[in-house]
Design an enzyme around this catalytic site. Sequence first.
Site, PDB file in Angstrom:
ATOM      1  N   SER A 118      36.769  42.272  16.078  1.00 43.61           N
ATOM      2  CA  SER A 118      36.531  41.491  14.866  1.00 43.61           C
ATOM      3  C   SER A 118      36.263  42.392  13.658  1.00 43.61           C
ATOM      4  O   SER A 118      36.256  41.925  12.528  1.00 43.61           O
ATOM      5  CB  SER A 118      35.340  40.552  15.083  1.00 43.61           C
ATOM      6  OG  SER A 118      34.181  41.314  15.380  1.00 43.61           O
ATOM      7  N   HIS A 119      36.030  43.666  13.886  1.00 45.39           N
ATOM      8  CA  HIS A 119      35.842  44.611  12.783  1.00 45.39           C
ATOM      9  C   HIS A 119      36.888  45.709  12.793  1.00 45.39           C
ATOM     10  O   HIS A 119      36.695  46.753  12.183  1.00 45.39           O
ATOM     11  CB  HIS A 119      34.431  45.205  12.804  1.00 45.39           C
ATOM     12  CG  HIS A 119      33.388  44.218  12.429  1.00 45.39           C
ATOM     13  ND1 HIS A 119      32.798  43.383  13.346  1.00 45.39           N
ATOM     14  CD2 HIS A 119      32.868  43.867  11.229  1.00 45.39           C
ATOM     15  CE1 HIS A 119      31.945  42.589  12.723  1.00 45.39           C
ATOM     16  NE2 HIS A 119      31.966  42.860  11.450  1.00 45.39           N
ATOM     17  N   ARG A 126      40.793  43.320  10.128  1.00 45.69           N
ATOM     18  CA  ARG A 126      40.123  43.213   8.825  1.00 45.69           C
ATOM     19  C   ARG A 126      40.966  43.732   7.652  1.00 45.69           C
ATOM     20  O   ARG A 126      40.578  43.553   6.489  1.00 45.69           O
ATOM     21  CB  ARG A 126      38.822  44.025   8.841  1.00 45.69           C
ATOM     22  CG  ARG A 126      37.750  43.439   9.712  1.00 45.69           C
ATOM     23  CD  ARG A 126      36.860  42.531   8.877  1.00 45.69           C
ATOM     24  NE  ARG A 126      35.949  41.803   9.734  1.00 45.69           N
ATOM     25  CZ  ARG A 126      34.761  41.368   9.355  1.00 45.69           C
ATOM     26  NH1 ARG A 126      34.337  41.592   8.125  1.00 45.69           N
ATOM     27  NH2 ARG A 126      33.997  40.688  10.182  1.00 45.69           N
ATOM     28  N   LEU A 150      27.406  46.690   9.410  1.00 46.32           N
ATOM     29  CA  LEU A 150      26.427  47.679   8.938  1.00 46.32           C
ATOM     30  C   LEU A 150      26.208  48.812   9.938  1.00 46.32           C
ATOM     31  O   LEU A 150      25.627  49.827   9.591  1.00 46.32           O
ATOM     32  CB  LEU A 150      25.083  47.002   8.636  1.00 46.32           C
ATOM     33  CG  LEU A 150      25.074  45.990   7.487  1.00 46.32           C
ATOM     34  CD1 LEU A 150      23.676  45.428   7.292  1.00 46.32           C
ATOM     35  CD2 LEU A 150      25.573  46.618   6.190  1.00 46.32           C
ATOM     36  N   THR A 152      24.574  35.017   5.611  1.00 45.51           N
ATOM     37  CA  THR A 152      24.379  35.382   7.015  1.00 45.51           C
ATOM     38  C   THR A 152      23.618  36.711   7.094  1.00 45.51           C
ATOM     39  O   THR A 152      23.302  37.196   8.185  1.00 45.51           O
ATOM     40  CB  THR A 152      25.730  35.529   7.743  1.00 45.51           C
ATOM     41  OG1 THR A 152      26.570  36.385   6.956  1.00 45.51           O
ATOM     42  CG2 THR A 152      26.419  34.185   7.894  1.00 45.51           C
ATOM     43  N   GLU A 208      32.635  32.607  14.014  1.00 50.29           N
ATOM     44  CA  GLU A 208      32.537  31.914  15.311  1.00 50.29           C
ATOM     45  C   GLU A 208      32.698  30.408  15.128  1.00 50.29           C
ATOM     46  O   GLU A 208      33.247  29.724  16.000  1.00 50.29           O
ATOM     47  CB  GLU A 208      31.184  32.227  15.963  1.00 50.29           C
ATOM     48  CG  GLU A 208      31.087  33.673  16.419  1.00 50.29           C
ATOM     49  CD  GLU A 208      29.714  34.000  16.999  1.00 50.29           C
ATOM     50  OE1 GLU A 208      29.457  33.592  18.141  1.00 50.29           O
ATOM     51  OE2 GLU A 208      28.901  34.644  16.311  1.00 50.29           O
ATOM     52  N   HIS A 251      12.134  29.192  11.745  1.00 52.15           N
ATOM     53  CA  HIS A 251      11.543  29.630  10.472  1.00 52.15           C
ATOM     54  C   HIS A 251      11.357  31.141  10.403  1.00 52.15           C
ATOM     55  O   HIS A 251      11.304  31.712   9.324  1.00 52.15           O
ATOM     56  CB  HIS A 251      10.214  28.898  10.222  1.00 52.15           C
ATOM     57  CG  HIS A 251       9.104  29.368  11.115  1.00 52.15           C
ATOM     58  ND1 HIS A 251       8.925  28.907  12.402  1.00 52.15           N
ATOM     59  CD2 HIS A 251       8.131  30.287  10.921  1.00 52.15           C
ATOM     60  CE1 HIS A 251       7.877  29.509  12.946  1.00 52.15           C
ATOM     61  NE2 HIS A 251       7.381  30.346  12.074  1.00 52.15           N
ATOM     62  N   PRO A 280      20.967  47.410  22.846  1.00 53.45           N
ATOM     63  CA  PRO A 280      22.073  46.897  22.031  1.00 53.45           C
ATOM     64  C   PRO A 280      23.153  47.967  21.839  1.00 53.45           C
ATOM     65  O   PRO A 280      22.864  49.164  21.914  1.00 53.45           O
ATOM     66  CB  PRO A 280      21.392  46.540  20.705  1.00 53.45           C
ATOM     67  CG  PRO A 280      20.072  47.235  20.704  1.00 53.45           C
ATOM     68  CD  PRO A 280      19.685  47.421  22.126  1.00 53.45           C
ATOM     69  N   SER A 281      24.378  47.523  21.586  1.00 53.47           N
ATOM     70  CA  SER A 281      25.518  48.396  21.235  1.00 53.47           C
ATOM     71  C   SER A 281      26.091  49.201  22.401  1.00 53.47           C
ATOM     72  O   SER A 281      27.015  49.984  22.198  1.00 53.47           O
ATOM     73  CB  SER A 281      25.171  49.381  20.094  1.00 53.47           C
ATOM     74  OG  SER A 281      24.664  48.692  18.981  1.00 53.47           O
TER      75      SER A 281
END
Lengths: 344, 344
Positions: B46-47, B51, B124, B160, B188, B229, B306-307
């Site tokens: 997706s990146h 793109r 990012l 977002t 999505e 919240h 992550p990643s």
Amino acid sequence: MTTTTLTIADLHGRVEAIFRKAGLNAVQAGALARVIVAGERDACKSHGIYRIEGALRTVKSGKVKPDAVPELDLNEGSAIVKVNADGGFANAAFELGVPALAERTRKLGIAALVINDCTHFSALWPEVEAVTKEGLAGLVMCPSYATVAPAGGNKPLLGTNPFAFGWPRKDTSPYVFDFATSVAARGEIELHRRAGKQLPEGWAIDADGHPTTDPEAALAGAMLPFGGHKGSAIGTMIELLAGIMIGDLTSPEVLDYLGTTTLAPFHGELIIAMSPQAFAAGRPGDPFARAELLFEAIVGSGARLPSQRRFAAREKSETEGVVLTAAELELLDRLFEKGLEAVS
Amino acid sequence: MTTTTLTIADLHGRVEAIFRKAGLNAVQAGALARVIVAGERDACKSHGIYRIEGALRTVKSGKVKPDAVPELDLNEGSAIVKVNADGGFANAAFELGVPALAERTRKLGIAALVINDCTHFSALWPEVEAVTKEGLAGLVMCPSYATVAPAGGNKPLLGTNPFAFGWPRKDTSPYVFDFATSVAARGEIELHRRAGKQLPEGWAIDADGHPTTDPEAALAGAMLPFGGHKGSAIGTMIELLAGIMIGDLTSPEVLDYLGTTTLAPFHGELIIAMSPQAFAAGRPGDPFARAELLFEAIVGSGARLPSQRRFAAREKSETEGVVLTAAELELLDRLFEKGLEAVS
């Protein structure tokens, strides 16, 4: 129900006197009394006078130094100001450091205050609000005890790791949020246990790592981070920045050190302050005026700004005083008379 | 399926050539090609090359300057380094600013890089990773377009708003997270619409502010922040710090300016870098070694860092090359030949 109304100053005097009589020095007792009275004033009962016993219990355990004298390290030439809390409560250390943090931030645009060797006590919003009183935006975070499992994991490795932010507003209370990076606070699970109620789904796992709604099993297992893997990542970031990076304990290390979650946690704290004026210099628009437009739009869309209930209660307390029940007044009397003997 | 394997350098050459032929100058084309190839290399489709069309469409719309030359303002004496992107893509501006950010951070312990007047493009994580390559921890955030309703609100006011963090690790890939502060990415929801599938509950509200699982209604209404919240508060903080404080557009202002969410958003970006060495100086323990113990415990508890999927794909691509389908190669050919005519 019989109630008594005290001025904020009177309540402060009574709380401070409890701590002084229990052996805390003036700087520790004053700072603790200020945050406890702030909680009571803001009708934030879970951070009000109810917390005095926890502070006394931590003093009695020997895990916090009642006569600690925090020491400021200006660390000239850098954007990091440090305060060593000398094994005392974080609150006194924070009060010592915040003017230096504000000065450094005004000079450099962004700066950090590191508090080391402190016992964290109460919420982070009093600290974030103190930063906004200087006209600065602030980010505050610290570890806790290991009671939260990282998303997908089966063991408590993270703390409830609070994350707080504040933005100064002219002529009104600041924009402030302060929340645990776990779904729920540990105290909420304890309240469910006492009430014999099941937990909502998604709050916790048991000791085998399976989802549970049983508070006993949750307390023996682990809480879950808010927002799944995203909240888990933020909780991990807080361990890295506000534990490891500042050379202080992580949540698993805190739990090892204390051996219990019933005492206030011993670790460090990271405060990052930013000057909107310095950042916005040379750019179009006044950042404070622009922020008001955003807040207006948020409120206009039916959403609430965080902390508004607290600020409304504060306004009432400041004009009408703080209302305590007979039982609460008795608690204050008992804690003053018995001091450390009042807690186990 | 016929596939072709390209080296990373070859793929970079092809992507860069597309942008050069479409009229971008060397600094813009090179920086865009680097992030697009990084996405493809990391199997983050997706990146990746998908793109390129969006970037060309934004160039064709006149909303981004193809020959922009970013300008560095060292802002000596402060902890804020600024780059004006000159109306070009953020990527070129970031590449110009990061060495100065690293130098300032090593000197002061904490520093910020502000990018103004840029078109944000892609994720990012390439930026957070660039900060970790300097041995620094990094926090990156930016607004987006107003497509997310604050918790409790009935109108899209937040973007977002991605939030990314990185921590450097010796001899291995950094600890990196990068996520939208909405429950789901807008893409999505679009994918669900195309597939004729209902959305999971909790992703979106319709134009009247009621919960919906219908993708059409969601696209006409608003997405919801992750984590209720709490995520909403973080999204608001990003508007304040990375929009208003740095004197650049907020998500509602971006949408007003572009009039569409199909072009890359025009605004600013905030990068905060911290030196673990400077923060930990004088304290016990090596922060990098201590972080490894935390990562080990997290992985040992069954959770993932992550990643990791991205890093595994990267390792494969770096030794074996990047595999493209015949359709993907045709896309690259077509975009090279037709340039801005290939996009509407």
